[in-house]
Scaffold this motif. Structure first.
Motif, PDB file in Angstrom:
ATOM      1  N   ALA A  42      32.949 -14.361   8.382  1.00 56.61           N
ATOM      2  CA  ALA A  42      33.733 -14.806   7.147  1.00 56.61           C
ATOM      3  C   ALA A  42      33.579 -13.631   5.860  1.00 56.61           C
ATOM      4  O   ALA A  42      34.073 -14.891   4.874  1.00 56.61           O
ATOM      5  CB  ALA A  42      32.201 -16.476   7.086  1.00 56.61           C
ATOM      6  N   LYS A  43      32.115 -13.115   5.802  1.00 56.38           N
ATOM      7  CA  LYS A  43      32.389 -12.281   4.388  1.00 56.38           C
ATOM      8  C   LYS A  43      33.390 -12.108   4.096  1.00 56.38           C
ATOM      9  O   LYS A  43      33.969 -11.210   2.382  1.00 56.38           O
ATOM     10  CB  LYS A  43      30.685 -11.500   4.443  1.00 56.38           C
ATOM     11  CG  LYS A  43      29.615 -12.606   4.651  1.00 56.38           C
ATOM     12  CD  LYS A  43      27.850 -11.741   4.095  1.00 56.38           C
ATOM     13  CE  LYS A  43      27.691 -10.670   4.894  1.00 56.38           C
ATOM     14  NZ  LYS A  43      26.228  -9.736   4.911  1.00 56.38           N
ATOM     15  N   ALA A  44      33.391 -11.007   5.284  1.00 53.34           N
ATOM     16  CA  ALA A  44      35.278 -10.064   4.857  1.00 53.34           C
ATOM     17  C   ALA A  44      36.204 -10.702   4.523  1.00 53.34           C
ATOM     18  O   ALA A  44      37.101 -10.699   3.313  1.00 53.34           O
ATOM     19  CB  ALA A  44      35.740  -9.082   6.095  1.00 53.34           C
ATOM     20  N   LYS A  45      36.242 -12.407   5.095  1.00 54.35           N
ATOM     21  CA  LYS A  45      37.670 -13.096   4.727  1.00 54.35           C
ATOM     22  C   LYS A  45      37.013 -13.750   3.401  1.00 54.35           C
ATOM     23  O   LYS A  45      38.686 -14.044   2.878  1.00 54.35           O
ATOM     24  CB  LYS A  45      37.806 -14.165   5.382  1.00 54.35           C
ATOM     25  CG  LYS A  45      38.016 -13.845   7.144  1.00 54.35           C
ATOM     26  CD  LYS A  45      38.165 -14.933   8.081  1.00 54.35           C
ATOM     27  CE  LYS A  45      38.633 -14.352   9.329  1.00 54.35           C
ATOM     28  NZ  LYS A  45      38.192 -15.652  10.516  1.00 54.35           N
ATOM     29  N   LEU A  46      36.508 -13.763   3.157  1.00 55.15           N
ATOM     30  CA  LEU A  46      36.108 -13.848   1.313  1.00 55.15           C
ATOM     31  C   LEU A  46      35.891 -13.311   0.356  1.00 55.15           C
ATOM     32  O   LEU A  46      35.687 -14.018  -1.059  1.00 55.15           O
ATOM     33  CB  LEU A  46      34.735 -15.612   1.821  1.00 55.15           C
ATOM     34  CG  LEU A  46      35.241 -16.332   2.616  1.00 55.15           C
ATOM     35  CD1 LEU A  46      34.164 -17.391   2.322  1.00 55.15           C
ATOM     36  CD2 LEU A  46      36.566 -17.078   1.713  1.00 55.15           C
ATOM     37  N   GLY A  47      35.549 -12.467   0.585  1.00 58.87           N
ATOM     38  CA  GLY A  47      35.760 -10.815   0.044  1.00 58.87           C
ATOM     39  C   GLY A  47      34.209 -10.800  -0.975  1.00 58.87           C
ATOM     40  O   GLY A  47      34.420 -10.466  -1.632  1.00 58.87           O
ATOM     41  N   VAL A  48      32.707 -11.157   0.187  1.00 59.85           N
ATOM     42  CA  VAL A  48      31.598 -10.887  -0.689  1.00 59.85           C
ATOM     43  C   VAL A  48      31.101 -11.062  -0.093  1.00 59.85           C
ATOM     44  O   VAL A  48      30.843  -9.856   1.251  1.00 59.85           O
ATOM     45  CB  VAL A  48      31.038 -13.031  -0.531  1.00 59.85           C
ATOM     46  CG1 VAL A  48      32.118 -13.056  -1.615  1.00 59.85           C
ATOM     47  CG2 VAL A  48      30.896 -13.016   0.279  1.00 59.85           C
ATOM     48  N   PHE A  49      29.766  -9.816  -0.606  1.00 62.55           N
ATOM     49  CA  PHE A  49      29.194  -9.100   0.351  1.00 62.55           C
ATOM     50  C   PHE A  49      28.077  -9.198   0.643  1.00 62.55           C
ATOM     51  O   PHE A  49      26.861  -8.846   1.834  1.00 62.55           O
ATOM     52  CB  PHE A  49      28.841  -7.788  -0.736  1.00 62.55           C
ATOM     53  CG  PHE A  49      29.957  -6.920  -0.910  1.00 62.55           C
ATOM     54  CD1 PHE A  49      30.191  -6.077   0.389  1.00 62.55           C
ATOM     55  CD2 PHE A  49      30.577  -6.923  -2.393  1.00 62.55           C
ATOM     56  CE1 PHE A  49      31.750  -5.282  -0.314  1.00 62.55           C
ATOM     57  CE2 PHE A  49      31.899  -6.367  -2.310  1.00 62.55           C
ATOM     58  CZ  PHE A  49      32.575  -5.585  -1.544  1.00 62.55           C
ATOM     59  N   LYS A  50      26.942 -10.741  -0.025  1.00 61.39           N
ATOM     60  CA  LYS A  50      25.694 -11.227   0.459  1.00 61.39           C
ATOM     61  C   LYS A  50      25.904 -12.637   0.694  1.00 61.39           C
ATOM     62  O   LYS A  50      26.763 -13.299   0.893  1.00 61.39           O
ATOM     63  CB  LYS A  50      25.185 -10.726  -1.032  1.00 61.39           C
ATOM     64  CG  LYS A  50      24.618  -9.987  -1.880  1.00 61.39           C
ATOM     65  CD  LYS A  50      24.005  -9.777  -1.996  1.00 61.39           C
ATOM     66  CE  LYS A  50      23.363  -8.324  -2.740  1.00 61.39           C
ATOM     67  NZ  LYS A  50      22.110  -7.794  -1.955  1.00 61.39           N
TER      68      LYS A  50
END
Length: 65
Positions: A42-50
């Motif tokens: 999900a983080k990869a899909k939304l482009g976030v790291f935390k």
């Protein structure tokens, strides 16, 4: 940006409620490792790291309420 899966959406909702990966795993009957895999996807899909950024992005994008 790919759409998050229903399971990823469910896990993000539990994260927003303050649950840990172990707690979410117990609730959903899956391992914490699987929970963390869904979170990473999900983080990869939304482009976030935390994880906090994941919850914020999900709220911003209407993925969770």
């Amino acid at each position: 940006m790919s759409a998050v899966t229903p399971r990823e959406r469910e896990i993000i909702g539990w994260m927003a409620a303050g649950k840990t990966a172990a707690e979410i795993g117990a609730i959903l009957g899956i391992s914490p490792i699987t929970v963390n895999t869904h979170i990473a996807n999900a983080k990869a899909k939304l482009g976030v790291f935390k994880e906090t950024a994941l919850v914020a992005a999900a709220l911003r994008n209407g993925i969770i309420r």
